[in-house]
Design a protein around this motif. Structure first.
Motif, short mmCIF file in Angstrom:
data_model
loop_
_atom_site.label_atom_id
_atom_site.label_comp_id
_atom_site.label_asym_id
_atom_site.label_seq_id
_atom_site.Cartn_x
_atom_site.Cartn_y
_atom_site.Cartn_z
N LYS A 267 0.84 -1.21 0.00
CA LYS A 267 0.00 0.00 0.00
C LYS A 267 0.87 1.25 0.00
O LYS A 267 0.63 2.18 -0.77
CB LYS A 267 -0.95 0.00 1.19
CG LYS A 267 -2.00 -1.11 1.12
CD LYS A 267 -2.96 -1.05 2.28
CE LYS A 267 -2.26 -1.45 3.55
NZ LYS A 267 -3.16 -1.52 4.71
N GLN B 8 2.38 2.06 -3.22
CA GLN B 8 1.34 2.23 -4.24
C GLN B 8 1.36 1.10 -5.27
O GLN B 8 1.07 1.31 -6.44
CB GLN B 8 1.44 3.60 -4.90
CG GLN B 8 1.23 4.72 -3.92
CD GLN B 8 1.36 6.09 -4.55
OE1 GLN B 8 1.92 6.26 -5.62
NE2 GLN B 8 0.83 7.09 -3.86
N GLU C 72 -3.91 -0.89 -4.20
CA GLU C 72 -4.83 0.21 -3.91
C GLU C 72 -5.23 0.25 -2.44
O GLU C 72 -5.41 1.33 -1.86
CB GLU C 72 -6.08 0.08 -4.78
CG GLU C 72 -5.78 0.19 -6.25
CD GLU C 72 -6.97 -0.20 -7.11
OE1 GLU C 72 -8.08 -0.36 -6.58
OE2 GLU C 72 -6.78 -0.34 -8.33
N ASP C 73 -5.41 -0.95 -1.85
CA ASP C 73 -5.83 -1.04 -0.45
C ASP C 73 -5.46 -2.43 0.07
O ASP C 73 -4.85 -3.23 -0.64
CB ASP C 73 -7.34 -0.77 -0.31
CG ASP C 73 -8.19 -1.66 -1.20
OD1 ASP C 73 -7.75 -2.79 -1.53
OD2 ASP C 73 -9.29 -1.24 -1.58
N HIS D 216 -6.79 -5.38 -2.02
CA HIS D 216 -6.04 -5.55 -3.26
C HIS D 216 -4.68 -6.19 -2.97
O HIS D 216 -4.23 -7.07 -3.71
CB HIS D 216 -5.87 -4.20 -3.97
CG HIS D 216 -5.24 -4.30 -5.31
ND1 HIS D 216 -4.30 -3.39 -5.74
CD2 HIS D 216 -5.39 -5.19 -6.32
CE1 HIS D 216 -3.90 -3.72 -6.95
NE2 HIS D 216 -4.55 -4.81 -7.33
#
Length: 71
Positions: free
Chosen positions: A18, A21, A24-25, A28
């Motif tokens: 996370k 990046q 996404e969360d 994911h």
């Protein structure tokens, strides 16, 4: 390869995905790991809680990110 700084080590793989990046969360991140799409230091990593330390390299879909500890 890009570098992502963390404030202290170790950091869990799911958190790092996370932060960098690459996910996404959390959901994911979990999906990427379960699908075998995350490599740490050249090996597939299937543990979301795997501990990362400075110098580790995480690869997801060809995107390479190294772990660095902020001084």
């Amino acid at each position: 390869m890009r570098t992502v700084e963390i404030s202290e080590e170790p950091i869990r793989l799911g958190q790092f995905l996370k932060l960098a990046q690459l996910a996404e969360d959390g959901a994911h991140a979990k999906e990427l790991i379960e699908d075998g799409e995350v490599h740490v230091n050249g090996s597939v990593e299937l543990r979301r809680g795997a501990q990362l330390r400075e110098g580790d390299v995480v690869v997801v879909n060809g995107d390479e990110v190294s772990v660095s500890v902020r001084p």
